[in-house]
Enzyme design. Structure first.
Site, mmCIF file in Angstrom:
data_model
loop_
_atom_site.group_PDB
_atom_site.id
_atom_site.type_symbol
_atom_site.label_atom_id
_atom_site.label_comp_id
_atom_site.label_asym_id
_atom_site.label_seq_id
_atom_site.Cartn_x
_atom_site.Cartn_y
_atom_site.Cartn_z
ATOM 1 N N HIS A 93 0.827 -1.206 0.000
ATOM 2 C CA HIS A 93 0.000 0.000 0.000
ATOM 3 C C HIS A 93 0.866 1.262 0.000
ATOM 4 O O HIS A 93 2.035 1.242 0.405
ATOM 5 C CB HIS A 93 -0.920 0.015 1.227
ATOM 6 N N GLU A 118 -2.636 -6.949 7.462
ATOM 7 C CA GLU A 118 -1.395 -6.630 8.170
ATOM 8 C C GLU A 118 -1.232 -7.508 9.414
ATOM 9 O O GLU A 118 -2.210 -8.056 9.945
ATOM 10 C CB GLU A 118 -1.417 -5.148 8.573
#
Length: 233
Positions: free
Chosen positions: A12, A92
């Site tokens: 990201h 994550e």
């Protein structure tokens, strides 16, 4: 089996948590957004992806976090040529829910001493835990290649740790090798390219912050040349 010609991993873009770690005390990790710089990073990566994919179809998997969804949106891929699936196993590493900044800093020091792969954050995950779920996703991904009409491209929009662990699992890297690798930068890409021999190779290696320190014969010996080539997986 319709194996894709390329599997693209993208981290990201820069998030608010990347520039101010105190934000984790006020907002949950999954809700953190891209910064303006992060959005521009994602747009630049999107230009390269559109050039790479051309008019080919793409099977897209995205972490369920806000910053990964925003990154994917900024790529501006042709909606008529992509199939998007949210994949929770690509999230994550869990560091706990509401995070105390000083406690996290202390735990990071413990992790550095204990080992990034094995250290488990209090009320969170270890790198080994993330490896297990990323490995489970990889098995599902491999089964999807059995579809005769599988797109020639796979795009995975995720996080830096998940990218490294995906490659560790795919290429059978050792824990010592993983421990030596640095995170990719925000909106950085790595591409697994299918060769004529039916094996995938990584377009470029991850950076290193130290030399591998193996325990035994499965590790990297001095002078050993690293092969960034996988098996038929």
């Amino acid at each position: 089996m319709a194996r894709p010609r390329r599997i693209v991993l993208v981290r990201h873009g820069e998030s608010t948590g990347n520039v101010d770690d105190s934000v984790y005390e006020r907002e949950p990790d999954h809700a953190l957004a891209l910064t303006e710089r992060g959005r521009l990073q994602a747009e630049e990566t999107g230009e390269r992806l559109r050039e790479l994919f051309g008019h080919e179809r793409v099977s897209v998997y995205v972490s369920p976090y806000r910053r990964t969804h925003q990154t994917l949106s900024a790529f501006r891929l042709d909606p008529g040529r992509i199939r998007v699936r949210e994949e929770p196993r690509l999230r994550e590493q869990d560091w706990g829910n509401w995070q105390d900044r000083e406690d996290v800093r202390l735990q990071k020091a413990y992790r550095d001493a204990y080992g990034h792969f094995f250290y488990r954050f209090a009320q969170g995950e270890s790198g080994a835990d993330v490896y297990d779920r990323v490995g489970g996703f990889l098995e599902s991904l491999f089964r999807s290649f059995e579809a005769p009409d599988h797109p020639p491209n796979v795009l995975i929009v995720t996080h830096g740790l998940a990218m490294r662990l995906f490659c560790m699992r795919w290429f059978h890297w050792t824990v010592a090798e993983f421990e030596s690798l640095s995170n990719p930068g925000n909106a950085e890409m790595r591409v697994l390219v299918l060769g004529e021999n039916g094996k995938y190779t990584l377009d470029r290696p991850f950076g290193r912050w130290r030399d591998p320190e193996p325990y035994g014969i499965t590790g990297w010996s001095e002078g050993h040349r690293i092969e960034w080539q996988g098996d038929d997986r």
